[in-house]
Motif scaffolding. Structure first.
Motif, PDB file in Angstrom:
ATOM      1  N   VAL A  14      46.982  49.857 -21.997  1.00  0.00           N
ATOM      2  CA  VAL A  14      46.163  49.723 -20.794  1.00  0.00           C
ATOM      3  C   VAL A  14      45.443  51.021 -20.486  1.00  0.00           C
ATOM      4  O   VAL A  14      44.252  51.049 -20.164  1.00  0.00           O
ATOM      5  CB  VAL A  14      47.038  49.283 -19.600  1.00  0.00           C
ATOM      6  CG1 VAL A  14      46.229  49.337 -18.305  1.00  0.00           C
ATOM      7  CG2 VAL A  14      47.574  47.876 -19.822  1.00  0.00           C
ATOM      8  N   LEU A  15      46.179  52.137 -20.593  1.00  0.00           N
ATOM      9  CA  LEU A  15      45.571  53.437 -20.316  1.00  0.00           C
ATOM     10  C   LEU A  15      44.465  53.761 -21.308  1.00  0.00           C
ATOM     11  O   LEU A  15      43.394  54.262 -20.940  1.00  0.00           O
ATOM     12  CB  LEU A  15      46.646  54.529 -20.354  1.00  0.00           C
ATOM     13  CG  LEU A  15      47.683  54.485 -19.208  1.00  0.00           C
ATOM     14  CD1 LEU A  15      48.762  55.529 -19.439  1.00  0.00           C
ATOM     15  CD2 LEU A  15      47.005  54.704 -17.862  1.00  0.00           C
ATOM     16  N   LEU A  16      44.718  53.476 -22.597  1.00  0.00           N
ATOM     17  CA  LEU A  16      43.710  53.744 -23.620  1.00  0.00           C
ATOM     18  C   LEU A  16      42.469  52.892 -23.407  1.00  0.00           C
ATOM     19  O   LEU A  16      41.342  53.357 -23.556  1.00  0.00           O
ATOM     20  CB  LEU A  16      44.282  53.488 -25.006  1.00  0.00           C
ATOM     21  CG  LEU A  16      45.085  54.623 -25.633  1.00  0.00           C
ATOM     22  CD1 LEU A  16      45.623  54.168 -26.977  1.00  0.00           C
ATOM     23  CD2 LEU A  16      44.256  55.879 -25.792  1.00  0.00           C
ATOM     24  N   ALA A  17      42.688  51.630 -23.071  1.00  0.00           N
ATOM     25  CA  ALA A  17      41.560  50.737 -22.847  1.00  0.00           C
ATOM     26  C   ALA A  17      40.705  51.229 -21.692  1.00  0.00           C
ATOM     27  O   ALA A  17      39.479  51.233 -21.750  1.00  0.00           O
ATOM     28  CB  ALA A  17      42.063  49.317 -22.568  1.00  0.00           C
ATOM     29  N   LEU A  58      42.179  46.925 -26.298  1.00  0.00           N
ATOM     30  CA  LEU A  58      40.850  47.173 -25.747  1.00  0.00           C
ATOM     31  C   LEU A  58      40.559  46.380 -24.473  1.00  0.00           C
ATOM     32  O   LEU A  58      39.567  46.630 -23.798  1.00  0.00           O
ATOM     33  CB  LEU A  58      39.775  46.854 -26.794  1.00  0.00           C
ATOM     34  CG  LEU A  58      39.793  47.730 -28.048  1.00  0.00           C
ATOM     35  CD1 LEU A  58      38.672  47.322 -28.995  1.00  0.00           C
ATOM     36  CD2 LEU A  58      39.679  49.209 -27.697  1.00  0.00           C
ATOM     37  N   GLY A  59      41.403  45.390 -24.178  1.00  0.00           N
ATOM     38  CA  GLY A  59      41.226  44.644 -22.944  1.00  0.00           C
ATOM     39  C   GLY A  59      40.093  43.640 -22.959  1.00  0.00           C
ATOM     40  O   GLY A  59      39.574  43.257 -21.911  1.00  0.00           O
ATOM     41  N   ASP A 265      34.859  55.760 -32.778  1.00  0.00           N
ATOM     42  CA  ASP A 265      36.040  56.539 -32.419  1.00  0.00           C
ATOM     43  C   ASP A 265      37.014  55.707 -31.587  1.00  0.00           C
ATOM     44  O   ASP A 265      38.226  55.755 -31.794  1.00  0.00           O
ATOM     45  CB  ASP A 265      35.618  57.792 -31.652  1.00  0.00           C
ATOM     46  CG  ASP A 265      36.776  58.749 -31.423  1.00  0.00           C
ATOM     47  OD1 ASP A 265      37.425  59.135 -32.414  1.00  0.00           O
ATOM     48  OD2 ASP A 265      37.048  59.098 -30.257  1.00  0.00           O
ATOM     49  N   VAL A 266      36.475  54.930 -30.653  1.00  0.00           N
ATOM     50  CA  VAL A 266      37.312  54.036 -29.842  1.00  0.00           C
ATOM     51  C   VAL A 266      38.044  53.045 -30.739  1.00  0.00           C
ATOM     52  O   VAL A 266      39.253  52.826 -30.614  1.00  0.00           O
ATOM     53  CB  VAL A 266      36.457  53.287 -28.794  1.00  0.00           C
ATOM     54  CG1 VAL A 266      37.277  52.177 -28.125  1.00  0.00           C
ATOM     55  CG2 VAL A 266      35.933  54.253 -27.747  1.00  0.00           C
ATOM     56  N   LYS A 269      40.750  54.801 -33.034  1.00  0.00           N
ATOM     57  CA  LYS A 269      41.978  55.157 -32.300  1.00  0.00           C
ATOM     58  C   LYS A 269      42.810  53.916 -31.994  1.00  0.00           C
ATOM     59  O   LYS A 269      44.041  53.946 -32.052  1.00  0.00           O
ATOM     60  CB  LYS A 269      41.612  55.896 -31.012  1.00  0.00           C
ATOM     61  CG  LYS A 269      41.138  57.324 -31.254  1.00  0.00           C
ATOM     62  CD  LYS A 269      40.738  58.015 -29.962  1.00  0.00           C
ATOM     63  CE  LYS A 269      40.301  59.449 -30.243  1.00  0.00           C
ATOM     64  NZ  LYS A 269      39.822  60.140 -29.011  1.00  0.00           N
ATOM     65  N   ALA A 270      42.116  52.829 -31.650  1.00  0.00           N
ATOM     66  CA  ALA A 270      42.832  51.582 -31.379  1.00  0.00           C
ATOM     67  C   ALA A 270      43.555  51.088 -32.629  1.00  0.00           C
ATOM     68  O   ALA A 270      44.718  50.652 -32.570  1.00  0.00           O
ATOM     69  CB  ALA A 270      41.861  50.523 -30.871  1.00  0.00           C
ATOM     70  N   MET A 271      42.881  51.152 -33.791  1.00  0.00           N
ATOM     71  CA  MET A 271      43.488  50.715 -35.044  1.00  0.00           C
ATOM     72  C   MET A 271      44.692  51.579 -35.406  1.00  0.00           C
ATOM     73  O   MET A 271      45.715  51.079 -35.900  1.00  0.00           O
ATOM     74  CB  MET A 271      42.453  50.769 -36.175  1.00  0.00           C
ATOM     75  CG  MET A 271      41.351  49.751 -36.057  1.00  0.00           C
ATOM     76  SD  MET A 271      41.951  48.046 -36.238  1.00  0.00           S
ATOM     77  CE  MET A 271      40.398  47.152 -36.243  1.00  0.00           C
ATOM     78  N   THR A 272      44.597  52.876 -35.154  1.00  0.00           N
ATOM     79  CA  THR A 272      45.725  53.764 -35.429  1.00  0.00           C
ATOM     80  C   THR A 272      46.920  53.392 -34.565  1.00  0.00           C
ATOM     81  O   THR A 272      48.066  53.361 -35.041  1.00  0.00           O
ATOM     82  CB  THR A 272      45.326  55.228 -35.164  1.00  0.00           C
ATOM     83  OG1 THR A 272      44.313  55.613 -36.098  1.00  0.00           O
ATOM     84  CG2 THR A 272      46.518  56.167 -35.323  1.00  0.00           C
ATOM     85  N   GLN A 273      46.676  53.100 -33.308  1.00  0.00           N
ATOM     86  CA  GLN A 273      47.771  52.691 -32.424  1.00  0.00           C
ATOM     87  C   GLN A 273      48.418  51.389 -32.906  1.00  0.00           C
ATOM     88  O   GLN A 273      49.637  51.261 -32.947  1.00  0.00           O
ATOM     89  CB  GLN A 273      47.255  52.500 -30.998  1.00  0.00           C
ATOM     90  CG  GLN A 273      48.351  52.083 -30.012  1.00  0.00           C
ATOM     91  CD  GLN A 273      47.807  51.773 -28.644  1.00  0.00           C
ATOM     92  OE1 GLN A 273      46.717  52.216 -28.298  1.00  0.00           O
ATOM     93  NE2 GLN A 273      48.554  51.015 -27.864  1.00  0.00           N
TER      94      GLN A 273
END
Length: 322
Positions: A14-17, A58-59, A265-266, A269-273
């Motif tokens: 949620v925070l990343l999104a 990503l929400g 980049d977004v 980072k999401a894929m890495t998580q």
């Protein structure tokens, strides 16, 4: 207050999104992921596993659409010509790098029209034989192929497919002559393979799993340095025979090449998580797929290196390049 690992991951998502949206405004609407293959294949499975998690991170909804045809060209071209805004992605496999060798005059250029988002998995090749063939282990297969060259056929999903090149590499390493029988797709290849008419195949574990469980197929070996233990057992070809047989099909996400770096980049980072999610790791390994995390420019470099790696193999095989 103590949180479970699942709760902590949800909070982080949620925070990343929120942070991603605040910085780029992306994503503000659903994302579509194009799979240029039929439903049920490994690329399709990996794409859906990641897309489900990507939506949570990503929400926004992430929808997988299958657009098979022309050896993955139809679906791939639709992404090459899509708006470079991060809302249309391609989930594909090693065929992406191989197709230019097979089909000159493609309506897109893999190196020019695409940029890597993330390589998420690799699937080794399993050397598999139809149970009705009577062959029960790898040494028997190699011995028979040497005693009767040109009499054992292996099926593939088409000229230049990973299932073709995995077989060509095995034959070269083992010093044997086996006959390649290409089909239009893996489903067609499977019919004659299971029946024993074309008794040998070199395929990812996910394709073979139901037939292994039913006893119709025997896994003779796997193209990794170590033995496979899940979703079924298969000995390492290298350990068993000493052959330097190392082959894997990669799976990953790409975007149109002019997609802004901030959006990439977004997504990276999401894929890495997601790649660190225990549930994702378990699902991939349950399909005989090894999780990987190679993102953005590193993925681009990996694909370029793979092209150079397979070039000699293609030139030495029966792939048509003109």
């Amino acid at each position: 207050m103590k949180f479970t690992s699942k709760t902590r991951m949800l909070i982080t998502s949620v925070l990343l999104a929120g942070a991603a949206h605040a910085q780029t405004g992306f994503p503000s609407r659903p994302i579509q992921v194009i799979a240029p293959v039929s439903p049920g294949g490994v690329a399709d499975i990996a794409g859906r596993i990641y897309s489900e998690k990507l939506a949570k991170v990503l929400g926004q909804p992430v929808v997988v659409q299958n657009r098979p045809g022309a050896g993955t060209v139809i679906g791939t071209q639709s992404v090459a010509t899509a708006a470079a805004d991060g809302y249309t992605l391609l989930v594909t496999n090693s065929a992406f790098s191989i197709t230019p060798f097979i089909q000159p005059g493609l309506p897109f250029d893999p190196g020019r029209d695409f940029t890597g988002v993330a390589m998420v998995a690799e699937a080794p090749a399993v050397v598999a034989i139809a149970a009705v063939s009577g062959i029960r282990n790898l040494k028997e297969l190699i011995a028979l192929a040497k005693a009767k060259p040109g009499t054992i056929n292996y099926s593939s999903a088409g000229i230049g497919s990973a299932t073709h090149l995995a077989g060509a590499l095995f034959a070269a390493k083992a010093g044997i002559n086996i006959v390649h029988v290409p089909y239009k797709n893996y489903s067609d290849a499977n019919i004659d393979f299971i029946a024993g008419r074309v008794p040998l195949i070199f395929a990812p574990a996910g394709f073979l799993l139901p037939f292994i469980r039913e006893g119709k197929v025997i896994a003779l070996g796997v193209s990794t340095p170590d033995d496979m233990t899940e979703p079924f057992a298969a000995p390492s070809v290298r350990k068993l025979t000493g052959l330097d047989y190392d082959f894997a099909t990669w799976y990953g996400f790409l975007a149109p090449s002019k997609t802004p770096a901030a959006i990439l980049d977004v997504l990276g980072k999401a894929m890495t998580q997601i790649s660190e999610d225990p549930e994702v790791i378990a699902k991939l390994r349950g399909q005989g797929i090894n999780p990987r995390n190679v993102v953005l420019r590193d993925f681009d470099a990996y694909m370029k290196a793979e092209v150079e790696k397979i070039r000699p193999l293609i030139n030495a095989s029966d792939v048509k390049t003109n």
